[in-house]
Design a protein around this motif. Sequence first.
Motif, PDB file in Angstrom:
ATOM      1  N   PHE A   2       0.961  -1.429  -0.019  1.00 42.00           N
ATOM      2  CA  PHE A   2      -0.062   0.088  -0.288  1.00 42.00           C
ATOM      3  C   PHE A   2       1.146   1.233  -0.132  1.00 42.00           C
ATOM      4  O   PHE A   2       0.974   2.281  -0.987  1.00 42.00           O
ATOM      5  CB  PHE A   2      -1.156  -0.216   1.527  1.00 42.00           C
ATOM      6  CG  PHE A   2      -2.391   0.446   0.596  1.00 42.00           C
ATOM      7  CD1 PHE A   2      -3.513  -0.277  -0.252  1.00 42.00           C
ATOM      8  CD2 PHE A   2      -2.997   1.435   1.241  1.00 42.00           C
ATOM      9  CE1 PHE A   2      -3.709   0.168  -0.510  1.00 42.00           C
ATOM     10  CE2 PHE A   2      -4.415   1.826   1.391  1.00 42.00           C
ATOM     11  CZ  PHE A   2      -4.407   1.486   0.400  1.00 42.00           C
ATOM     12  N   THR A   3       2.044   0.850   0.643  1.00 41.72           N
ATOM     13  CA  THR A   3       2.879   2.632   0.954  1.00 41.72           C
ATOM     14  C   THR A   3       3.158   3.120  -0.310  1.00 41.72           C
ATOM     15  O   THR A   3       3.765   3.367  -1.045  1.00 41.72           O
ATOM     16  CB  THR A   3       3.628   2.209   1.716  1.00 41.72           C
ATOM     17  OG1 THR A   3       3.645   2.045   3.338  1.00 41.72           O
ATOM     18  CG2 THR A   3       4.976   3.000   1.885  1.00 41.72           C
ATOM     19  N   GLN A  51      -2.156   5.540  -6.314  1.00 44.04           N
ATOM     20  CA  GLN A  51      -3.557   6.071  -6.076  1.00 44.04           C
ATOM     21  C   GLN A  51      -3.933   7.440  -5.918  1.00 44.04           C
ATOM     22  O   GLN A  51      -5.170   7.096  -6.503  1.00 44.04           O
ATOM     23  CB  GLN A  51      -3.553   5.657  -4.584  1.00 44.04           C
ATOM     24  CG  GLN A  51      -3.912   3.733  -4.432  1.00 44.04           C
ATOM     25  CD  GLN A  51      -3.550   2.996  -2.860  1.00 44.04           C
ATOM     26  OE1 GLN A  51      -4.649   3.544  -2.728  1.00 44.04           O
ATOM     27  NE2 GLN A  51      -2.402   2.592  -2.238  1.00 44.04           N
ATOM     28  N   TYR A  52      -3.124   7.904  -5.386  1.00 42.82           N
ATOM     29  CA  TYR A  52      -3.856   9.117  -5.044  1.00 42.82           C
ATOM     30  C   TYR A  52      -4.150   9.527  -6.461  1.00 42.82           C
ATOM     31  O   TYR A  52      -4.213  10.752  -6.643  1.00 42.82           O
ATOM     32  CB  TYR A  52      -2.818   9.772  -4.578  1.00 42.82           C
ATOM     33  CG  TYR A  52      -2.491  10.071  -2.705  1.00 42.82           C
ATOM     34  CD1 TYR A  52      -3.871   9.429  -2.102  1.00 42.82           C
ATOM     35  CD2 TYR A  52      -1.743  10.133  -2.274  1.00 42.82           C
ATOM     36  CE1 TYR A  52      -4.147   9.415  -1.078  1.00 42.82           C
ATOM     37  CE2 TYR A  52      -2.005   9.506  -1.118  1.00 42.82           C
ATOM     38  CZ  TYR A  52      -3.125   8.878  -0.281  1.00 42.82           C
ATOM     39  OH  TYR A  52      -3.097   8.970   1.033  1.00 42.82           O
ATOM     40  N   THR A  99      -7.628   0.743   6.407  1.00 41.62           N
ATOM     41  CA  THR A  99      -6.229   1.929   5.660  1.00 41.62           C
ATOM     42  C   THR A  99      -6.982   2.576   4.946  1.00 41.62           C
ATOM     43  O   THR A  99      -7.500   3.246   3.975  1.00 41.62           O
ATOM     44  CB  THR A  99      -5.552   1.804   5.246  1.00 41.62           C
ATOM     45  OG1 THR A  99      -5.450   0.254   4.197  1.00 41.62           O
ATOM     46  CG2 THR A  99      -4.394   1.281   6.346  1.00 41.62           C
ATOM     47  N   VAL A 159       1.035   4.081  -2.861  1.00 40.93           N
ATOM     48  CA  VAL A 159       0.112   5.302  -2.824  1.00 40.93           C
ATOM     49  C   VAL A 159       0.325   6.454  -3.644  1.00 40.93           C
ATOM     50  O   VAL A 159      -0.503   6.934  -3.820  1.00 40.93           O
ATOM     51  CB  VAL A 159       0.606   5.359  -1.066  1.00 40.93           C
ATOM     52  CG1 VAL A 159       1.519   6.500  -1.047  1.00 40.93           C
ATOM     53  CG2 VAL A 159      -0.433   6.373  -0.377  1.00 40.93           C
ATOM     54  N   GLU A 160       1.158   6.851  -3.642  1.00 42.68           N
ATOM     55  CA  GLU A 160       1.653   7.532  -5.382  1.00 42.68           C
ATOM     56  C   GLU A 160       0.578   7.273  -6.439  1.00 42.68           C
ATOM     57  O   GLU A 160      -0.238   8.408  -6.732  1.00 42.68           O
ATOM     58  CB  GLU A 160       3.267   7.822  -5.163  1.00 42.68           C
ATOM     59  CG  GLU A 160       3.553   8.610  -4.756  1.00 42.68           C
ATOM     60  CD  GLU A 160       4.810   9.034  -4.712  1.00 42.68           C
ATOM     61  OE1 GLU A 160       5.028   9.302  -6.048  1.00 42.68           O
ATOM     62  OE2 GLU A 160       6.296   9.052  -4.303  1.00 42.68           O
TER      63      GLU A 160
END
Length: 188
Positions: free
Chosen positions: A67-68, A74-75, A136, A71-72
């Motif tokens: 997920f980390t 995803q955003y 999360t 994350v970019e």
Amino acid sequence: MTTFEQRSLAVAQLSLLISTIVAILLIVQLWFLRRQIADARRALDDSTQQAAEETTRRRRAETLRHFTLTVEDQYELQAKVPIMQENAPEHLAFRQRASVVGSEEFDHLRKLFSYYEHLAAGVNLGIFSFTVIDRTAGARLQRIWRMYTPWVMDERERIKRKRLYEEFETLANKLSDVSPLPPPVDPA
């Protein structure tokens, strides 16, 4: 009684005594064996429990790591798709534009759903931790699924694939069973 009979009786008594001692030793040995088996079972249960806990810990750590690392992405995908206001005019207008195959909105929504489909497959197969995803991103995933279900149903019909985004749908339903979202608010 003759000497032979006395000796025979003594041998028989000694034999009986030895047999009794052997039987007692066998019973004691069986008792120790039973204790060893019980101890081995407890140790195996403890090891199994520890292995299960370690597997859960690693699954959660890998889920957070994945997920980390994404994350970019995803955003970036979410920035191009309205996901906050379910009944807001901009959402409804976006969904209308996204229904046009090949449009920019269609491509953005398809990419976002493809990402979540892969994530959901990992969760549904037990590769990623359901608990971590629920904590999360659970509400976000439920909201996205709920907001764009009509688009998914149209896509399933259009390309004749009833299982399109099935993993995402399954995960969203599991999430809503655990922590349901409140009903959407009407912006009017």
